[in-house]
Design an enzyme around this catalytic site. Structure first.
Site, short mmCIF file in Angstrom:
data_model
loop_
_atom_site.label_atom_id
_atom_site.label_comp_id
_atom_site.label_asym_id
_atom_site.label_seq_id
_atom_site.Cartn_x
_atom_site.Cartn_y
_atom_site.Cartn_z
CB SER A 154 -28.22 19.29 -10.59
OG SER A 154 -26.87 19.08 -10.86
CE1 TYR A 167 -26.95 24.63 -9.76
CE2 TYR A 167 -25.91 22.48 -9.51
CZ TYR A 167 -26.72 23.35 -10.22
OH TYR A 167 -27.30 22.93 -11.41
#
Length: 268
Positions: A154, A167
């Site tokens: 990401s 995350y």
């Protein structure tokens, strides 16, 4: 001939979103698919996970392209279940060439609102689950004489984006794992790379609506999430096209790469 003609791809989180898009795009280019998804909700995640019906829809989409698919309900947190799923898929389809470690979850909260269970679930799925996927798949890639592992990271694997601490930690950890495996497996012709999307138009991103209140409270941090190009999100197929390249022989000498498909988010 497709760009991955007659290769076999193992995809986690394949029931919907990026995972389904990956299955369809690789099938369009000639691959057969081993598709897994946990198909279960998490108490710590504020949006619904994919269902067995979603996984069945992925099967229909791949079969409509006249490619074979083996779909199995399995959780990336369970190494034994993953190993069984990969072994069963390879037994039916004959080999393994491509691994797309895609399964992931995300929650939004300030650092002091991260509970031990939120931390554990996020790390277990997004980092340990990737490790489990690789461990289950690598022996089959070795048997095939090489292959491609593509791990979904990401922009959070490159930037310190706020309100996503577990995350961000997991997505950074994936990069280190990729680099280590890329070195260790190179002499066996196994390439390992990461893809770093900006926000993708999927149910995961749609489930993160709580982000807006934090941006309103801390507007100076909001630009961390902004893309340089004039788009708010990218489409799943944009990530699938990057995966297709990394999985194909066109990328036969590409390993250890952090491929950004982020509309310029990480250059801000």
């Amino acid at each position: 001939m497709g760009r991955v003609q007659d290769k076999v791809a193992f995809i986690t989180g394949a029931a919907r979103g990026q995972g389904r898009s990956h299955a369809i795009r690789l099938a369009e280019e000639g691959a057969d698919i081993i598709a897994i998804d946990a198909c279960q909700d998490f108490d710590t995640v504020g949006y619904a996970m994919a269902t067995e019906e979603d996984l069945a829809d992925t099967v229909k989409a791949v079969e409509a392209l006249d490619r074979r698919i083996v779909a199995i309900k399995a959780d990336v947190r369970n190494p034994d279940a993953l190993r069984t799923a990969v072994d069963d898929g390879v037994a039916q389809l004959g080999r393994l060439d491509i691994v797309a470690a895609n399964a992931g979850i995300c929650t939004v909260q300030r650092w002091d609102e991260v509970t031990p269970q939120i931390w554990a679930d996020t790390i277990d799925v997004n980092l340990t689950g990737v490790w489990n996927t690789c461990v289950a798949a690598i022996p089959h890639l070795q048997t095939s004489g090489g292959g491609s592992i593509v791990i979904t990271s990401s922009t959070s694997g490159i930037k310190g984006q706020p309100w996503l601490a577990p995350y961000v930690a997991a997505k950074h950890g994936i990069v280190g794992l990729m680099r280590s495996l890329a070195n260790e497996l190179a002499d066996q012709h196994i390439r390992v790379n990461t893809i770093h999307p900006a926000g993708v138009d999927t149910p995961l991103v749609a489930g993160l609506g709580g982000m807006n209140k934090f941006i309103e409270q801390s507007p100076t941090l909001g630009p961390i999430f902004m893309n340089t190009m004039p788009v708010e999100m990218v489409d799943p197929v944009d990530i699938s096209n990057a995966l297709l390249y990394l999985a194909s022989d066109e990328a036969r000498y590409v390993t250890g790469l952090e491929m950004k498909v982020d509309a310029g988010c990480t250059i801000r």
